[in-house]
Each structure stands twice: as C-alpha cells, then as structure tokens.
Motif scaffolding. Structure first.
Motif, PDB file in Angstrom:
ATOM      1  N   HIS A 202       0.712  -1.056  -0.280  1.00 26.13           N
ATOM      2  CA  HIS A 202       0.518  -0.068  -0.184  1.00 26.13           C
ATOM      3  C   HIS A 202       0.995   1.296  -0.139  1.00 26.13           C
ATOM      4  N   MET A 203       1.861   1.168   0.823  1.00 28.44           N
ATOM      5  CA  MET A 203       3.114   1.827   1.066  1.00 28.44           C
ATOM      6  C   MET A 203       3.171   2.728  -0.301  1.00 28.44           C
ATOM      7  N   LEU A 204       3.603   1.837  -0.734  1.00 35.12           N
ATOM      8  CA  LEU A 204       4.849   1.679  -1.890  1.00 35.12           C
ATOM      9  C   LEU A 204       3.904   2.171  -3.039  1.00 35.12           C
ATOM     10  N   LEU A 205       2.771   1.865  -3.491  1.00 35.50           N
ATOM     11  CA  LEU A 205       1.336   2.542  -4.283  1.00 35.50           C
ATOM     12  C   LEU A 205       1.351   3.756  -4.055  1.00 35.50           C
ATOM     13  N   ALA A 206       1.444   4.029  -2.690  1.00 31.15           N
ATOM     14  CA  ALA A 206       1.133   5.834  -2.552  1.00 31.15           C
ATOM     15  C   ALA A 206       2.201   6.289  -3.129  1.00 31.15           C
ATOM     16  N   ASP A 207       3.977   5.975  -2.652  1.00 31.37           N
ATOM     17  CA  ASP A 207       5.046   6.323  -3.717  1.00 31.37           C
ATOM     18  C   ASP A 207       5.120   6.413  -4.721  1.00 31.37           C
ATOM     19  N   ASN A 208       4.476   5.592  -5.135  1.00 32.66           N
ATOM     20  CA  ASN A 208       4.272   5.543  -6.859  1.00 32.66           C
ATOM     21  C   ASN A 208       2.955   6.513  -7.303  1.00 32.66           C
ATOM     22  N   GLY A 209       2.740   7.470  -6.562  1.00 28.69           N
ATOM     23  CA  GLY A 209       1.220   7.764  -7.282  1.00 28.69           C
ATOM     24  C   GLY A 209       0.051   7.227  -7.338  1.00 28.69           C
ATOM     25  N   TRP A 210      -0.227   6.119  -7.333  1.00 31.97           N
ATOM     26  CA  TRP A 210      -0.576   4.927  -7.340  1.00 31.97           C
ATOM     27  C   TRP A 210      -1.040   4.218  -8.513  1.00 31.97           C
ATOM     28  N   GLN A 212       1.564   2.836 -10.896  1.00 35.72           N
ATOM     29  CA  GLN A 212       1.750   1.259 -10.712  1.00 35.72           C
ATOM     30  C   GLN A 212       3.359   1.387  -9.426  1.00 35.72           C
ATOM     31  N   ALA A 213       3.753   0.294  -9.718  1.00 37.80           N
ATOM     32  CA  ALA A 213       4.571  -0.158  -9.080  1.00 37.80           C
ATOM     33  C   ALA A 213       5.637  -1.097  -9.714  1.00 37.80           C
ATOM     34  N   TYR A 214       7.001  -1.314  -9.585  1.00 38.50           N
ATOM     35  CA  TYR A 214       7.708  -1.990  -9.962  1.00 38.50           C
ATOM     36  C   TYR A 214       8.328  -3.570  -9.695  1.00 38.50           C
ATOM     37  N   LEU A 215       8.153  -4.685 -10.594  1.00 34.91           N
ATOM     38  CA  LEU A 215       7.967  -6.294  -9.877  1.00 34.91           C
ATOM     39  C   LEU A 215       9.099  -6.120  -8.941  1.00 34.91           C
ATOM     40  N   HIS A 216      10.596  -5.453  -8.742  1.00 33.82           N
ATOM     41  CA  HIS A 216      11.663  -5.627  -8.403  1.00 33.82           C
ATOM     42  C   HIS A 216      11.683  -5.405  -7.299  1.00 33.82           C
ATOM     43  N   ASP A 217      10.787  -3.823  -6.697  1.00 32.82           N
ATOM     44  CA  ASP A 217      10.552  -3.495  -5.573  1.00 32.82           C
ATOM     45  C   ASP A 217       9.269  -3.844  -5.127  1.00 32.82           C
ATOM     46  N   ILE A 218       8.523  -4.808  -5.594  1.00 33.71           N
ATOM     47  CA  ILE A 218       7.205  -5.122  -4.856  1.00 33.71           C
ATOM     48  C   ILE A 218       7.936  -6.991  -3.908  1.00 33.71           C
ATOM     49  N   VAL A 219       8.977  -7.324  -4.906  1.00 32.85           N
ATOM     50  CA  VAL A 219       9.328  -8.557  -4.491  1.00 32.85           C
ATOM     51  C   VAL A 219      11.115  -8.079  -3.498  1.00 32.85           C
ATOM     52  N   ALA A 239       7.040  -3.167 -15.076  1.00 33.81           N
ATOM     53  CA  ALA A 239       5.422  -2.073 -14.431  1.00 33.81           C
ATOM     54  C   ALA A 239       4.616  -2.589 -14.176  1.00 33.81           C
ATOM     55  N   VAL A 240       4.159  -3.511 -12.483  1.00 35.55           N
ATOM     56  CA  VAL A 240       3.105  -3.763 -12.743  1.00 35.55           C
ATOM     57  C   VAL A 240       2.082  -2.577 -12.479  1.00 35.55           C
ATOM     58  N   PRO A 241       0.420  -2.807 -12.889  1.00 38.92           N
ATOM     59  CA  PRO A 241      -0.626  -2.191 -12.720  1.00 38.92           C
ATOM     60  C   PRO A 241      -0.666  -1.820 -11.537  1.00 38.92           C
ATOM     61  N   ALA A 242      -1.453  -0.663 -10.959  1.00 41.31           N
ATOM     62  CA  ALA A 242      -1.965  -0.670  -9.179  1.00 41.31           C
ATOM     63  C   ALA A 242      -2.354  -1.742  -8.965  1.00 41.31           C
ATOM     64  N   GLN A 243      -3.760  -2.111 -10.002  1.00 38.84           N
ATOM     65  CA  GLN A 243      -4.391  -2.707  -9.216  1.00 38.84           C
ATOM     66  C   GLN A 243      -4.231  -4.546  -9.013  1.00 38.84           C
ATOM     67  N   SER A 244      -3.138  -5.066  -9.538  1.00 36.21           N
ATOM     68  CA  SER A 244      -2.245  -5.949  -9.765  1.00 36.21           C
ATOM     69  C   SER A 244      -1.507  -6.163  -8.577  1.00 36.21           C
ATOM     70  N   VAL A 245      -0.653  -4.799  -7.414  1.00 31.51           N
ATOM     71  CA  VAL A 245       0.366  -4.559  -6.781  1.00 31.51           C
ATOM     72  C   VAL A 245       0.246  -5.049  -5.698  1.00 31.51           C
ATOM     73  N   GLN A 246      -1.145  -5.090  -5.161  1.00 29.11           N
ATOM     74  CA  GLN A 246      -1.442  -5.910  -3.607  1.00 29.11           C
ATOM     75  C   GLN A 246      -1.683  -6.835  -3.818  1.00 29.11           C
ATOM     76  N   PRO A 247      -2.136  -7.709  -4.422  1.00 30.11           N
ATOM     77  CA  PRO A 247      -2.014  -9.269  -4.864  1.00 30.11           C
ATOM     78  C   PRO A 247      -1.310  -9.764  -4.718  1.00 30.11           C
ATOM     79  N   LEU A 248      -0.517  -9.270  -5.945  1.00 31.86           N
ATOM     80  CA  LEU A 248       1.676  -9.900  -6.761  1.00 31.86           C
ATOM     81  C   LEU A 248       1.779  -9.951  -5.091  1.00 31.86           C
ATOM     82  N   GLY A 249       1.606  -9.014  -4.520  1.00 26.37           N
ATOM     83  CA  GLY A 249       2.562  -8.704  -2.784  1.00 26.37           C
ATOM     84  C   GLY A 249       2.656  -9.355  -1.484  1.00 26.37           C
ATOM     85  N   LEU A 250       1.467  -9.631  -1.616  1.00 27.12           N
ATOM     86  CA  LEU A 250       1.050 -10.463  -0.629  1.00 27.12           C
ATOM     87  C   LEU A 250       1.315 -12.433  -1.096  1.00 27.12           C
ATOM     88  N   ALA A 251       1.165 -12.372  -2.092  1.00 25.14           N
ATOM     89  CA  ALA A 251       1.721 -13.692  -2.451  1.00 25.14           C
ATOM     90  C   ALA A 251       3.683 -14.139  -2.795  1.00 25.14           C
TER      91      ALA A 251
END
Length: 349
Positions: A202-210, A212-219, A239-251
């Motif tokens: 959630h914070m990663l997305l906020a830092d990227n203006g909601w 997207q987020a880069y896969l390397h950062d998520i992992v 770059a992963v679209p915003a809607q996919s970042v949180q579920p992917l991060g949880l996985a």
C-alpha cells in the motif's frame, strides 16, 4: 463622422413600468446598458463581418481593450490558439440561423490571458423584421469552471478511494477468514503479518502516485523483511499496474514467509534466487530455494497455498508449478498478463 440615420428599430417593451418609467424607458435602458456590471456588446448585422458598434465599460474591463481598439472590429478578435473550433462553429450556426443561443468559449484578453466566456447571443430586428444587430452578453465563468474541475477531480478521487478501499478490505477479509492456527496468539500473529505485508505494498503504491510499482520493488519489499543474506533478486524492469500490486505483493510475502519458516531462509547457508523475464504481455517468475531439506510430508493446503491459487491463478489468470528437490523448493509462476486486474504489463526500454 456622418450623422446617423433615423432608427428603424424599436426595443422590447419593459415587462413592468410606470407611466413615467415607460416614457423614459429608452434612456433608462441606455443607463442600464452602460452601468451594468455584466459585459455587453452590440454588433451591426447589416454591415460586413458584424462589426462592434456598442460596448459598455464592463466589456472593456473584461477584455482589456479600449473603445478605439474595439469599435469596427469583429468579436473573433477575442479568440486564440486554444479556442475550440467547435464552439466557434456553434456561434456561426446561431448567427446564420438568426436565433438566440448560449455558448461557452475560451477567449483571450488583450494581455493574452485566457478566460472562459459564457456568451449569450440575441438577434435584434428592425421594424420590417429583418436582422439589424446582434446583442451579446458575456459572463466570465473561469472561476466557476475551476470549481467544476476540482469537484470532478474530487468525485473521481472519492470513487477511486472507495474502489481501493473495497479491494483492500476484501483481501483483509480473506486473510482473517482463511488464516488458521491452533492457538489464538499464533492466529493473531499470522493475521498481523499478512496485513503488514498488505500495508507495505500500500505504501509502495502511494509513493508511486497510485499508478504502478516495479516488480523488483514489490519482491524486494516483501523478502527483505526476513533478511537479505543469501537472497538474489534479478529480472527485467517491469511495471505492474496498481490494481495488481497488492495481491501480487501478498503472494510474494507468503512464499518468503514459508522460506523463512520452513525453507532455505530458515537455516544458515540457505539460498534463495528469484528471477523473472518477460514473456509476451506477461512474465515468468522463477523461485528457487537451495540449502533446505524437502518436507517429510506433502504440505497441506493451508492459507498460503490457498492464497497462491486464488491470487496467482484465478485473480491474475496465471499458473503455478511446484517442485520439491533434494535441496529445496522450486516454483515457476507464469502470468500471461495482468489484464484481469489492471492494464497490461508495461515495460520500460
């Protein structure tokens, strides 16, 4: 200046007037035209190109032009580079059809500053019913349009917040329902850890203006919680679209937590290699643990496996292949695209 011809037009009668008011209404109309704070202008429809023949002080103040600069000119002098051609066409149609009409148009003052003009046009006819003049009143609606824009932006923001909140709450609800433990303390801890993982993305997305987020950062964000010794993360910039970042991060958190408790990161000398590459519109991610013994029995279908199936397979439309080798777990995660949740994967050159 030649003497003006006797007028062949007669104005509308006032809607309410005393006997004296009616007698003086022409002079009073002149006072009203000049002294009103609404910008007004009159163009002569019987001359080529509809030149301005009357303008009040409010119009001069609005546009910044002097009387000498305006008289004899067409009102198109207020148009500029960003003036809508469609709005101009609407004005032309109103005049061609000799009817009343209102158009919002972007105009420009003498100093070049733009303003939104709510222009109302009304024909004036002579005693024979022929078009003689066009009267135009103007209202500067720039501030109003700014308020409208802000209100629309606020409305979109509220809808987006509502959408994101519902998504997050749905994931939290799944965490609470599917987490299992034999003790209340262990259950509370597992739920807390998973909610914290959600919070990190959630914070990663906020830092990227909601956006997207880069896969390397998520992992890296999820794995680093359990330590970075013996961990190698590499892959192309995706770059992963915003809607996919949180579920992917949880996985990713579930995989990292399992490695920290049961797998390669649970013992000295263990190694974890995470790599990915683009494959069409999607990615293939390889998760390779080494230095850990395989489990004595096949892992039961706990929340981690349930979540991986729900997120990676059903929600993101991918597939997960597991292989237990002598020295640790191998995973191959194929995500053909993230269209099910967001836009397609976007890659930077």
């Amino acid at each position: 200046m030649p003497e003006a011809d006797k007028s062949d037009i007669h104005g509308d009668q006032p809607a309410a007037a005393s006997k004296q008011g009616k007698a003086d209404h022409k002079e009073l109309a002149t006072f009203a035209f000049q002294r009103t704070r609404m910008p007004m202008v009159v163009s002569d429809a019987r001359q080529p190109d509809y030149p301005i023949v009357l303008a009040n002080d409010a119009f001069l103040n609005l546009t910044g032009y002097s009387a000498d600069e305006l008289l004899g000119k067409n009102c198109r002098m207020l148009q500029g580079e960003e003036t809508s051609r469609t709005a101009v066409a609407e004005i032309r149609a109103i005049i061609a059809q000799e009817r009343e009409g209102t158009v919002e148009i972007l105009n420009y003052r003498k100093d070049g500053t733009a303003f939104w003009n709510q222009l109302h046009l009304s024909p004036i006819r002579d005693d024979e019913g022929q078009l003689a003049y066009y009267f135009a009143s103007q209202i500067d609606v720039t501030a109003y349009r700014k308020v409208q824009t802000l209100e629309e932006a606020e409305r979109r923001l509220l809808l987006e917040v509502d959408h994101r909140t519902k998504n997050v709450l749905a994931i939290v609800d799944s965490i609470v329902r599917l987490s299992r433990s034999d003790s209340a303390a262990a259950y509370a801890a597992s739920v807390q850890q998973r909610v914290q993982a959600l919070s990190r993305t959630h914070m990663l997305l906020a830092d990227n203006g909601w956006q997207q987020a880069y896969l390397h950062d998520i992992v890296r964000l999820q794995v680093a919680v359990f330590g970075e010794d013996g961990v190698k993360i590499e892959g192309s910039e995706v770059a992963v679209p915003a809607q996919s970042v949180q579920p992917l991060g949880l996985a990713i958190h579930e995989l990292a937590a399992n490695a920290a408790v049961h797998g390669a990161l649970s013992r000295p000398g263990g190694r974890l290699h995470i790599g990915w590459q683009r494959q069409g519109d999607g990615i293939v991610l390889e998760w390779a643990e080494s230095g850990a013994s395989p489990p004595k029995t096949e892992p039961r279908g706990g929340f981690g496996n349930v979540l991986l199936g729900a997120v990676l397979e059903r929600q993101l439309g991918g597939s997960v292949t597991r292989e237990w080798r002598e020295d640790g777990l191998r995973l191959r995660i194929e995500l053909p695209s993230l269209d099910r949740v967001g836009a397609k994967l976007r890659s930077n050159p």
